[in-house]
Scaffold this motif. Structure first.
Motif, PDB file in Angstrom:
ATOM      1  N   THR A 181       0.822  -1.216   0.000  1.00 28.72           N
ATOM      2  CA  THR A 181       0.000   0.000   0.000  1.00 28.72           C
ATOM      3  C   THR A 181       0.854   1.263   0.000  1.00 28.72           C
ATOM      4  N   LEU A 182       1.762   1.370   0.958  1.00 25.78           N
ATOM      5  CA  LEU A 182       2.567   2.593   1.071  1.00 25.78           C
ATOM      6  C   LEU A 182       3.561   2.746  -0.077  1.00 25.78           C
ATOM      7  N   PRO A 183       4.257   1.686  -0.497  1.00 23.20           N
ATOM      8  CA  PRO A 183       5.112   1.849  -1.683  1.00 23.20           C
ATOM      9  C   PRO A 183       4.312   2.197  -2.935  1.00 23.20           C
ATOM     10  N   GLY A 184       3.136   1.593  -3.100  1.00 25.65           N
ATOM     11  CA  GLY A 184       2.298   1.935  -4.251  1.00 25.65           C
ATOM     12  C   GLY A 184       1.909   3.393  -4.253  1.00 25.65           C
ATOM     13  N   LEU A 185       1.616   3.911  -3.064  1.00 23.94           N
ATOM     14  CA  LEU A 185       1.285   5.324  -2.948  1.00 23.94           C
ATOM     15  C   LEU A 185       2.505   6.187  -3.253  1.00 23.94           C
ATOM     16  N   ALA A 186       3.641   5.831  -2.682  1.00 22.93           N
ATOM     17  CA  ALA A 186       4.858   6.627  -2.875  1.00 22.93           C
ATOM     18  C   ALA A 186       5.270   6.685  -4.341  1.00 22.93           C
ATOM     19  N   GLU A 187       5.074   5.590  -5.074  1.00 19.82           N
ATOM     20  CA  GLU A 187       5.437   5.534  -6.490  1.00 19.82           C
ATOM     21  C   GLU A 187       4.273   5.904  -7.412  1.00 19.82           C
ATOM     22  N   GLU A 188       3.143   6.282  -6.809  1.00 16.25           N
ATOM     23  CA  GLU A 188       1.929   6.626  -7.565  1.00 16.25           C
ATOM     24  C   GLU A 188       1.552   5.496  -8.519  1.00 16.25           C
ATOM     25  N   ASP A 189       1.635   4.270  -8.016  1.00 15.67           N
ATOM     26  CA  ASP A 189       1.228   3.063  -8.742  1.00 15.67           C
ATOM     27  C   ASP A 189      -0.152   2.683  -8.215  1.00 15.67           C
ATOM     28  N   ILE A 190      -1.197   3.167  -8.889  1.00 17.92           N
ATOM     29  CA  ILE A 190      -2.544   2.992  -8.359  1.00 17.92           C
ATOM     30  C   ILE A 190      -2.993   1.537  -8.410  1.00 17.92           C
ATOM     31  N   ALA A 191      -2.451   0.759  -9.337  1.00 12.73           N
ATOM     32  CA  ALA A 191      -2.823  -0.658  -9.410  1.00 12.73           C
ATOM     33  C   ALA A 191      -2.321  -1.404  -8.175  1.00 12.73           C
ATOM     34  N   ALA A 192      -1.064  -1.176  -7.792  1.00  9.66           N
ATOM     35  CA  ALA A 192      -0.519  -1.832  -6.604  1.00  9.66           C
ATOM     36  C   ALA A 192      -1.208  -1.325  -5.340  1.00  9.66           C
ATOM     37  N   PHE A 193      -1.390  -0.031  -5.262  1.00  8.59           N
ATOM     38  CA  PHE A 193      -2.073   0.563  -4.118  1.00  8.59           C
ATOM     39  C   PHE A 193      -3.492   0.005  -3.993  1.00  8.59           C
ATOM     40  N   GLY A 194      -4.226   0.025  -5.085  1.00 11.81           N
ATOM     41  CA  GLY A 194      -5.614  -0.412  -5.051  1.00 11.81           C
ATOM     42  C   GLY A 194      -5.762  -1.894  -4.752  1.00 11.81           C
ATOM     43  N   ALA A 195      -4.891  -2.719  -5.314  1.00 14.92           N
ATOM     44  CA  ALA A 195      -4.979  -4.158  -5.077  1.00 14.92           C
ATOM     45  C   ALA A 195      -4.765  -4.482  -3.605  1.00 14.92           C
ATOM     46  N   SER A 196      -3.816  -3.807  -2.974  1.00 17.26           N
ATOM     47  CA  SER A 196      -3.561  -4.079  -1.560  1.00 17.26           C
ATOM     48  C   SER A 196      -4.709  -3.582  -0.685  1.00 17.26           C
ATOM     49  N   VAL A 197      -5.254  -2.404  -0.996  1.00 19.09           N
ATOM     50  CA  VAL A 197      -6.389  -1.892  -0.227  1.00 19.09           C
ATOM     51  C   VAL A 197      -7.582  -2.838  -0.356  1.00 19.09           C
ATOM     52  N   ALA A 198      -7.844  -3.323  -1.576  1.00 17.01           N
ATOM     53  CA  ALA A 198      -8.968  -4.230  -1.782  1.00 17.01           C
ATOM     54  C   ALA A 198      -8.789  -5.524  -0.993  1.00 17.01           C
ATOM     55  N   THR A 199      -7.576  -6.037  -0.948  1.00 19.65           N
ATOM     56  CA  THR A 199      -7.313  -7.265  -0.197  1.00 19.65           C
ATOM     57  C   THR A 199      -7.505  -7.047   1.303  1.00 19.65           C
ATOM     58  N   ILE A 200      -6.994  -5.933   1.806  1.00 19.62           N
ATOM     59  CA  ILE A 200      -7.185  -5.600   3.225  1.00 19.62           C
ATOM     60  C   ILE A 200      -8.675  -5.487   3.537  1.00 19.62           C
ATOM     61  N   GLN A 201      -9.417  -4.848   2.649  1.00 21.36           N
ATOM     62  CA  GLN A 201     -10.853  -4.686   2.848  1.00 21.36           C
ATOM     63  C   GLN A 201     -11.574  -6.035   2.875  1.00 21.36           C
ATOM     64  N   GLU A 202     -11.180  -6.949   2.013  1.00 22.17           N
ATOM     65  CA  GLU A 202     -11.800  -8.278   2.007  1.00 22.17           C
ATOM     66  C   GLU A 202     -11.558  -9.001   3.330  1.00 22.17           C
ATOM     67  N   MET A 203     -10.338  -8.901   3.846  1.00 21.20           N
ATOM     68  CA  MET A 203      -9.994  -9.591   5.089  1.00 21.20           C
ATOM     69  C   MET A 203     -10.718  -8.978   6.282  1.00 21.20           C
ATOM     70  N   VAL A 204     -10.644  -7.660   6.404  1.00 24.42           N
ATOM     71  CA  VAL A 204     -11.285  -6.994   7.535  1.00 24.42           C
ATOM     72  C   VAL A 204     -12.808  -7.063   7.407  1.00 24.42           C
ATOM     73  N   GLY A 205     -13.311  -6.841   6.187  1.00 23.61           N
ATOM     74  CA  GLY A 205     -14.752  -6.906   5.975  1.00 23.61           C
ATOM     75  C   GLY A 205     -15.315  -8.286   6.256  1.00 23.61           C
ATOM     76  N   GLY A 206     -14.566  -9.329   5.909  1.00 29.75           N
ATOM     77  CA  GLY A 206     -15.011 -10.678   6.204  1.00 29.75           C
ATOM     78  C   GLY A 206     -15.119 -10.930   7.698  1.00 29.75           C
ATOM     79  N   HIS A 207     -14.183 -10.366   8.454  1.00 32.41           N
ATOM     80  CA  HIS A 207     -14.209 -10.526   9.903  1.00 32.41           C
ATOM     81  C   HIS A 207     -15.426  -9.835  10.515  1.00 32.41           C
ATOM     82  N   PHE A 208     -15.753  -8.634  10.007  1.00 34.66           N
ATOM     83  CA  PHE A 208     -16.863  -7.870  10.561  1.00 34.66           C
ATOM     84  C   PHE A 208     -18.221  -8.213   9.933  1.00 34.66           C
ATOM     85  N   ALA A 209     -18.225  -9.080   8.941  1.00 27.65           N
ATOM     86  CA  ALA A 209     -19.460  -9.423   8.233  1.00 27.65           C
ATOM     87  C   ALA A 209     -20.578  -9.910   9.157  1.00 27.65           C
TER      88      ALA A 209
END
Length: 326
Positions: free
Chosen positions: A210-238
């Motif tokens: 997430t942070l390297p993707g942001l630092a390099e302005e690589d939105i694909a890497a940034f977005g993929a990591s955020v989506a994965t984190i969301q799936e994991m945390v969202g699954g826990h709180f589902a």
């Protein structure tokens, strides 16, 4: 004569995910989030002969005003107008931003130094996250290190400016609200322990993707990591919120946006607000237009906003008043 008026504008925030909800690492929660340029909470405050608080959420603002005056030992009464407010219980940090806006307004008007973290604690905010106080102070994208033993908001351990070309697509459901108050506390208590292996994976993703993707302005890497984190945390709180997303309508819209090319879909905090990222305003407009054309935005409020790299605006002005002529 002159009348001093302080105007405060505080940014909304996205909560992109917890690092360790169960405290397996020795520090509980931890989180990553982003300040937004809209929606905002805006208010103005001045000295007055008697107290008057008007606008949305005036009751809570009145309580915060009273608490700050007790803390600062002020006998002065005030006139406060809340001109705009971040939607409540939508996952955008409305409660913390209102509290800090009131505190900052009183401090600026009466000549006291700022104390964002301290005021967050005094006003009952920041029990699980230090992001609200951090965004009020600086904006940007930040990571807090989780709640330790101190009775203060968690410390900020990393902060980056958000790329100015990128856009955030907010998907709001005006007919739904996220868990809050006693229901939120009960939900946390009822959830099973968060797996230590998932905490380790989320921390790895934040640090190495997430942070390297942001630092390099690589939105694909940034977005993929955020989506994965969301799936994991969202699954826990589902179990507590009825699914990975609180609102089925928001879930459908975000799924459509992802299929259409958006990056990093997820839900902010308990929702119901969903989000996605786009590399440019043109791309964001294309995605939103496609969602509306396909009916994926029906009954929803979809907005394109910018990440905010500055903290709250606190401005003091003097308005000249002319005495009446008898």
């Amino acid at each position: 004569m002159t009348e001093d008026v302080v105007s405060v504008s505080a940014p909304a925030r996205l909560h992109l995910g917890f690092l360790d909800p169960g405290g397996q690492s020795g520090r509980r929660f931890g989180g990553i989030g982003l300040a937004l340029d809209g929606p905002s909470t805006r208010l103005s405050i001045r000295r007055a002969g008697h107290d008057r608080v008007e606008g949305a959420d005036a009751k809570r603002a009145t309580e915060h005003l009273a608490a700050m005056r007790r803390h600062l030992s002020l006998d002065q009464t005030h006139d406060m107008t809340i001109e705009e407010i971040i939607p409540a219980h939508a996952g955008l940090g409305s409660g913390t931003q209102l509290a800090l806006a009131v505190a900052a307004g009183v401090r600026a008007l009466e000549g006291f130094p700022t104390d964002y973290a301290g005021d967050a604690t005094r006003l009952g905010r920041g029990n699980r996250s230090g992001l609200g106080a951090a965004f009020f102070n600086q904006g940007g994208l930040a990571v807090d290190g989780g709640k330790g033993t101190q009775d203060r908001p968690p410390p900020i351990v990393s902060r980056f400016a958000f790329p100015t070309d990128w856009r955030v697509i907010l998907v709001l459901d005006p007919r739904n609200v996220g868990l809050h108050g006693p229901d939120e506390i009960a939900a946390f208590d009822a959830l099973p322990p968060f797996p230590e292996s998932e905490t380790a994976e989320i921390c790895r993703l934040v640090l190495m993707r997430t942070l390297p993707g942001l630092a390099e302005e690589d939105i694909a890497a940034f977005g993929a990591s955020v989506a994965t984190i969301q799936e994991m945390v969202g699954g826990h709180f589902a179990p507590a919120q009825g699914g990975v997303f609180t609102s089925p309508r928001v879930a459908r819209a975000c799924t459509f946006l992802a299929a259409a090319g958006a990056h990093g879909i997820g839900q902010s905090s308990w929702g119901p607000t969903g989000f996605a990222f786009a590399a440019s305003v043109e791309e964001a407009e294309r995605l939103v237009a496609a969602a509306r054309a396909e009916g994926a935005a029906n009954d929803l409020d979809i907005r394109i906003v910018v990440g905010r790299n500055l903290g709250a605006s606190v401005e003091r002005t003097s308005r000249r008043q002319l005495a009446g002529i008898g």
